[in-house]
Scaffold this active site. Structure first.
Site, short mmCIF file in Angstrom:
data_model
loop_
_atom_site.label_atom_id
_atom_site.label_comp_id
_atom_site.label_asym_id
_atom_site.label_seq_id
_atom_site.Cartn_x
_atom_site.Cartn_y
_atom_site.Cartn_z
N GLY A 209 -7.44 10.10 10.66
CA GLY A 209 -8.16 8.90 11.07
C GLY A 209 -9.58 8.84 10.55
N SER A 210 -9.87 9.59 9.48
CA SER A 210 -11.26 9.57 9.00
C SER A 210 -11.63 8.20 8.44
CB SER A 210 -11.49 10.66 7.95
OG SER A 210 -10.78 10.38 6.76
N ASN A 211 -10.67 7.48 7.91
CA ASN A 211 -10.98 6.13 7.41
C ASN A 211 -11.17 5.13 8.55
OD1 ASN A 211 -10.97 6.00 4.31
ND2 ASN A 211 -9.30 7.39 4.83
N ARG B 199 4.19 5.49 6.13
CA ARG B 199 5.53 4.91 6.25
C ARG B 199 5.61 3.70 5.36
NH1 ARG B 199 9.04 6.05 10.53
NH2 ARG B 199 8.01 7.78 11.45
N HIS C 216 -5.06 3.36 -0.79
CA HIS C 216 -4.27 4.37 -1.50
C HIS C 216 -5.19 5.29 -2.30
CE1 HIS C 216 -0.76 6.16 -3.32
NE2 HIS C 216 -1.43 6.15 -4.46
N ASN D 243 -3.74 -2.10 2.33
CA ASN D 243 -3.47 -0.67 2.34
C ASN D 243 -4.52 0.06 1.51
OD1 ASN D 243 -1.88 1.79 2.69
ND2 ASN D 243 -1.28 1.55 0.54
N LYS E 126 10.23 5.31 6.80
CA LYS E 126 10.06 3.86 6.68
C LYS E 126 10.01 3.24 8.07
CE LYS E 126 15.00 2.92 6.22
NZ LYS E 126 16.06 2.32 5.43
C1 GAR Z 1 -6.28 8.76 2.94
O1 GAR Z 1 -6.68 9.62 1.90
C2 GAR Z 1 -5.44 7.60 2.40
O2 GAR Z 1 -5.85 7.19 1.14
C3 GAR Z 1 -4.07 8.24 2.35
O3 GAR Z 1 -3.99 8.99 3.54
C4 GAR Z 1 -5.30 9.48 3.87
C5 GAR Z 1 -5.56 9.19 5.34
O4 GAR Z 1 -6.68 9.87 5.78
N1 GAR Z 1 -3.05 7.25 2.31
C6 GAR Z 1 -1.93 7.39 1.62
O5 GAR Z 1 -1.66 8.38 0.98
C7 GAR Z 1 -0.99 6.21 1.69
N2 GAR Z 1 0.10 6.39 0.78
P1 GAR Z 1 -7.32 9.56 7.20
O6 GAR Z 1 -6.20 9.67 8.24
O7 GAR Z 1 -8.34 10.63 7.39
O8 GAR Z 1 -7.91 8.19 7.16
#
Ligand code: GAR
Length: 192
Positions: free
Chosen positions: A11-13, A93, A111, A109, A65
């Protein structure tokens, strides 16, 4: 602009989005709900810290999914929050037409690669193993093609000779934490 965040991990984003909101840097956007398909995901701990409702939604019966009754449960939970924007921030998913149609044109999203390079799982590791010198992160609209929807914005990360997978991952996350809140703020102000 009412924002619902879906995530499966740390959940850092989501944290970066909420910190931007606290600092007044999220434009007209505000996070109204966080949902996870993982009962113990770190992202759920952000609720208490930032005063945002969080919930685990059972994604069964599928592992990778969102389809069937799990998809129905997610659609109902997201709809209840009346979102203008649904942000997939580490939601691991594949979303299917049922969910896409319920929130058509409202799902973005994050990525961890410069799409269209390295779609799918482990975008950071894929770029690292391929030996590219430039990678980065992408925010895109979500369509039925995995990681294939229209690109909204990207940030570039250089891979230097002394980088390791760990140092690259740290740079990638820092770039994501800057990019995603900025895109949400811009969308809330009417950007396409
Ligand atoms: C992030 O690096 C995001 O880009 C990636 O998961 C991580 C989530 O980090 N997403 C994917 O790979 C989607 N295919 P977070 O939980 O610390 O935000």
């Amino acid at each position: 602009m009412r924002v619902v965040i879906l995530g499966s991990g740390r959940g850092s984003n989501a944290e970066a989005i909420l910190e931007a909101q606290q600092r007044g840097h999220l434009g007209a956007a505000r996070v109204v709900q966080i949902l996870s398909d993982q009962p113990n995901a770190g992202i759920l701990a952000l609720g208490a810290r930032f005063g945002v409702p969080v919930a685990f939604i059972d994604p069964a019966p599928f592992k990778t999914k969102l389809e069937g009754v799990g998809e129905e449960r997610f659609i109902a939970a997201v709809q209840a929050a009346q979102p203008d924007l649904v942000v997939l921030a580490g939601f691991m998913r594949v979303v299917k037409p049922g969910f896409l149609n319920a929130f058509a044109g409202k799902i973005i999203n994050l990525h961890p690669s410069l799409l269209p390079s390295f779609p799918g799982l482990d975008g950071i590791g894929q770029a690292w193993r391929r030996g590219v010198k430039v990678t980065g992160c992408t925010v895109h609209g979500v369509t039925a093609e995995v990681d294939g929807g229209p690109i909204i914005d990207q940030a570039v990360v250089r891979i230097e000779a002394d980088d390791t997978l760990e140092s690259l991952s740290a740079k990638m996350h820092a770039a994501e934490h800057e990019l995603l809140p900025r895109v949400i703020a811009r969308l809330s102000e009417g950007a396409k």
